[in-house]
Design an enzyme around this catalytic site. Structure first.
Site, PDB file in Angstrom:
ATOM      1  N   CYS A 116      -5.482   4.374  14.912  1.00  0.00           N
ATOM      2  CA  CYS A 116      -4.880   5.619  14.738  1.00  0.00           C
ATOM      3  C   CYS A 116      -5.658   6.670  15.012  1.00  0.00           C
ATOM      4  CB  CYS A 116      -4.283   5.668  13.306  1.00  0.00           C
ATOM      5  SG  CYS A 116      -3.298   4.355  12.797  1.00  0.00           S
ATOM      6  N   HIS A 256      -3.236  12.699  11.080  1.00  0.00           N
ATOM      7  CA  HIS A 256      -2.362  11.499  11.443  1.00  0.00           C
ATOM      8  C   HIS A 256      -1.206  11.476  10.476  1.00  0.00           C
ATOM      9  CE1 HIS A 256      -1.490   7.493  12.404  1.00  0.00           C
ATOM     10  NE2 HIS A 256      -1.960   7.023  11.414  1.00  0.00           N
ATOM     11  N   ASN A 286       5.150   6.337  11.669  1.00  0.00           N
ATOM     12  CA  ASN A 286       3.729   6.415  11.984  1.00  0.00           C
ATOM     13  C   ASN A 286       3.793   5.722  13.294  1.00  0.00           C
ATOM     14  OD1 ASN A 286       1.022   5.506  12.291  1.00  0.00           O
ATOM     15  ND2 ASN A 286       1.057   4.719  10.336  1.00  0.00           N
TER      16      ASN A 286
HETATM   17  O1  UT7 Z   1      -1.800   4.554  10.148  1.00  0.00           O
HETATM   18  C1  UT7 Z   1      -2.898   3.745   9.409  1.00  0.00           C
HETATM   19  C2  UT7 Z   1      -3.171   4.094   8.063  1.00  0.00           C
HETATM   20  N1  UT7 Z   1      -2.071   3.901   7.331  1.00  0.00           N
HETATM   21  C3  UT7 Z   1      -2.240   4.109   6.031  1.00  0.00           C
HETATM   22  O2  UT7 Z   1      -3.192   4.624   5.279  1.00  0.00           O
HETATM   23  C4  UT7 Z   1      -0.967   3.611   5.293  1.00  0.00           C
HETATM   24  C5  UT7 Z   1      -1.389   4.036   3.746  1.00  0.00           C
HETATM   25  N2  UT7 Z   1      -0.560   3.471   2.753  1.00  0.00           N
HETATM   26  C6  UT7 Z   1       0.613   3.920   2.405  1.00  0.00           C
HETATM   27  O3  UT7 Z   1       1.245   4.970   3.205  1.00  0.00           O
HETATM   28  C7  UT7 Z   1       1.381   3.596   1.196  1.00  0.00           C
HETATM   29  O4  UT7 Z   1       0.774   2.798   0.510  1.00  0.00           O
HETATM   30  C8  UT7 Z   1       2.897   2.759   1.490  1.00  0.00           C
HETATM   31  C9  UT7 Z   1       3.891   3.416   2.042  1.00  0.00           C
HETATM   32  C10 UT7 Z   1       2.531   1.457   2.493  1.00  0.00           C
HETATM   33  C11 UT7 Z   1       3.279   2.117   0.336  1.00  0.00           C
HETATM   34  O5  UT7 Z   1       3.358   2.939  -0.840  1.00  0.00           O
HETATM   35  P1  UT7 Z   1       3.007   2.601  -2.163  1.00  0.00           P
HETATM   36  O6  UT7 Z   1       3.481   3.783  -2.930  1.00  0.00           O
HETATM   37  O7  UT7 Z   1       1.638   2.494  -2.113  1.00  0.00           O
HETATM   38  O8  UT7 Z   1       3.995   1.471  -2.680  1.00  0.00           O
HETATM   39  P2  UT7 Z   1       3.471  -0.123  -2.962  1.00  0.00           P
HETATM   40  O9  UT7 Z   1       2.540  -0.864  -1.893  1.00  0.00           O
HETATM   41  O10 UT7 Z   1       2.218   0.063  -4.301  1.00  0.00           O
HETATM   42  O11 UT7 Z   1       4.627  -0.830  -3.587  1.00  0.00           O
HETATM   43  C12 UT7 Z   1       5.275  -0.069  -4.750  1.00  0.00           C
HETATM   44  C13 UT7 Z   1       6.722  -0.790  -4.819  1.00  0.00           C
HETATM   45  C14 UT7 Z   1       6.457  -2.458  -4.926  1.00  0.00           C
HETATM   46  O12 UT7 Z   1       7.392  -2.902  -5.790  1.00  0.00           O
HETATM   47  P3  UT7 Z   1       6.643  -3.487  -7.375  1.00  0.00           P
HETATM   48  O13 UT7 Z   1       5.654  -4.491  -6.862  1.00  0.00           O
HETATM   49  O14 UT7 Z   1       6.088  -2.163  -7.694  1.00  0.00           O
HETATM   50  O15 UT7 Z   1       7.955  -4.031  -7.844  1.00  0.00           O
HETATM   51  C15 UT7 Z   1       6.817  -2.764  -3.530  1.00  0.00           C
HETATM   52  O16 UT7 Z   1       7.302  -4.140  -3.460  1.00  0.00           O
HETATM   53  O17 UT7 Z   1       7.553  -0.477  -3.857  1.00  0.00           O
HETATM   54  C16 UT7 Z   1       7.892  -1.902  -3.381  1.00  0.00           C
HETATM   55  N3  UT7 Z   1       8.287  -1.571  -1.798  1.00  0.00           N
HETATM   56  C17 UT7 Z   1       9.384  -1.302  -1.471  1.00  0.00           C
HETATM   57  N4  UT7 Z   1      10.604  -1.068  -2.026  1.00  0.00           N
HETATM   58  C18 UT7 Z   1      11.720  -0.777  -1.253  1.00  0.00           C
HETATM   59  C19 UT7 Z   1       7.417  -1.665  -0.807  1.00  0.00           C
HETATM   60  N5  UT7 Z   1       8.001  -1.269   0.296  1.00  0.00           N
HETATM   61  C20 UT7 Z   1       9.444  -1.200   0.099  1.00  0.00           C
HETATM   62  C21 UT7 Z   1      10.515  -0.605   0.544  1.00  0.00           C
HETATM   63  N6  UT7 Z   1      11.569  -0.576   0.172  1.00  0.00           N
HETATM   64  N7  UT7 Z   1      10.262  -0.595   2.159  1.00  0.00           N
END
Ligand code: UT7
Length: 329
Positions: A116, A256, A286
């Site tokens: 990225c 980004h 993204n």
């Molecule tokens: O471009 C390169 C760099 N990229 C980045 O820097 C990405 C950085 N990270 C992020 O943007 C975020 O961490 C994400 C958008 C990927 C995820 O968001 P988050 O707030 O960190 O969520 P999480 O991974 O901690 O997941 C929270 C909950 C989980 O459920 P439980 O375990 O709490 O029951 C996931 O299973 O959200 C759930 N979840 C979803 N629910 C509905 C994960 N993806 C989804 C989804 N729809 N698509």
């Protein structure tokens, strides 16, 4: 021959594929909701390249616009660089494929592998060539078909990515506007936070790697989130310091576009109001190296960055890599 130390962006061009995939469409494909995607990421829709539309094809379309905008012909281009993690194939480079497509036969061509941050890395490479007098007309493109390496059964990642391309032409400048400073960094120890396990020399493709979905993006999202906020903020401040500026001098931050919450957190650390932070994540998701490229071009086209403004690009991605660039427009 007069050698200029200043590099200017003299032509810009974006290309986005036609097909739109909305959050509502995704609700029908996996266990997710528009509400979750919107609040957790800021994304409402993304573009999807056609099956036969490759990264080089999108890159070439953006490139033609940038070359025309700079008042050049493809034959004037001396170096083509494509920042991408989704090359058409391992080799030839996507830059060589773009060269053939746009008929820029006087150019050298290379791809940049900095995920990225690739577009900001590309600006830095271009500046070194221009400041040393090696080249005067450089084409830089950030282009991605991320949907080709997206696991559509993995809701943690498949809601995030989209396809597109942004290009610019870079030339020596003879006033004080142009690229003022660039700061780059990386930390290879954290490469496992965001990668594709298979398909390279370490784990060549076979039936098992395909069955296990090892050719798709694997991401530890929440760990990356924290590093992204820290490194994008530090890089922006560092690049500003290199040219005697502070975040107060920023007219428009172009970060980004990985997550609206990351973008807002960086904006808050730099004490910038939302109007001074450009986003296009809601429309495109993204797009890795194409995110900063297209966002910068869009901000200029829409008049959000005007002559004399200070724009700061700040990027973060797989590698890990990061980088920031201060531009006086
Ligand atoms: O471009 C390169 C760099 N990229 C980045 O820097 C990405 C950085 N990270 C992020 O943007 C975020 O961490 C994400 C958008 C990927 C995820 O968001 P988050 O707030 O960190 O969520 P999480 O991974 O901690 O997941 C929270 C909950 C989980 O459920 P439980 O375990 O709490 O029951 C996931 O299973 O959200 C759930 N979840 C979803 N629910 C509905 C994960 N993806 C989804 C989804 N729809 N698509």
């Amino acid at each position: 021959m007069k050698i200029s130390k200043i590099m200017k962006i003299t032509g810009i061009g974006n290309y986005f594929p036609k097909k739109i995939l909305t959050n509502n469409d995704l609700e029908k494909m996996i266990d997710t909701s528009d509400e979750w995607i919107t609040t957790r990421t800021g994304i409402k829709q993304r573009r999807i390249a056609a099956e036969d539309e490759s990264t080089s094809a999108m890159a070439a379309k953006a490139a033609r616009k940038a070359i025309k905008g700079a008042g050049l012909k493809p034959s004037d281009i001396e170096l083509i660089m494509v920042a991408t993690i989704t090359p058409d194939m391992n080799f030839p480079s996507t830059a060589c494929l773009v060269q053939a497509e746009i008929k820029a036969f006087n150019a050298a061509s290379l791809d940049i592998g900095a995920a990225c941050s690739g577009y900001v890395y590309g600006l830095s490479i271009a500046r070194a060539y221009i400041a040393s007098g090696v080249y005067k007309n450089i084409l830089l493109i950030g282009a991605e078909k991320l949907t080709s390496i997206t696991d559509w059964t993995d809701r943690n990642t498949c809601v995030l990515f989209g396809d597109g391309a942004g290009a610019c032409v870079l030339q020596p400048g003879y006033t004080n506007s142009g690229i003022q400073s660039i700061l780059l960094g990386s930390d290879g120890r954290k490469g496992g936070l965001l990668y594709i396990p298979a398909g390279g020399s370490k784990m060549p493709s076979n039936q098992q790697t395909v069955n296990e979905h090892l050719h798709f993006i694997k991401m530890k999202g929440s760990e990356l989130f924290k590093v992204a906020v820290t490194k994008m903020t530090e890089a922006a401040v560092g690049a500003l310091e290199m040219c005697g500026m502070t975040p107060d001098d920023i007219d428009m931050l172009v970060p980004h576009q990985a997550n609206i919450r990351i973008i807002r957190a960086v904006g808050k650390k730099l004490k910038l109001s939302d109007e001074r932070v450009y986003t296009n994540i809601e429309h495109y998701g993204n797009m890795s190296s194409a995110s900063i490229a297209t966002a910068l071009n869009e901000a200029v086209i829409k008049g959000r960055i005007r002559k004399g403004n200070i724009a700061v690009l700040t990027a973060f991605g797989g590698g890990l890599t990061w980088g920031a660039c201060v531009i006086k427009w």
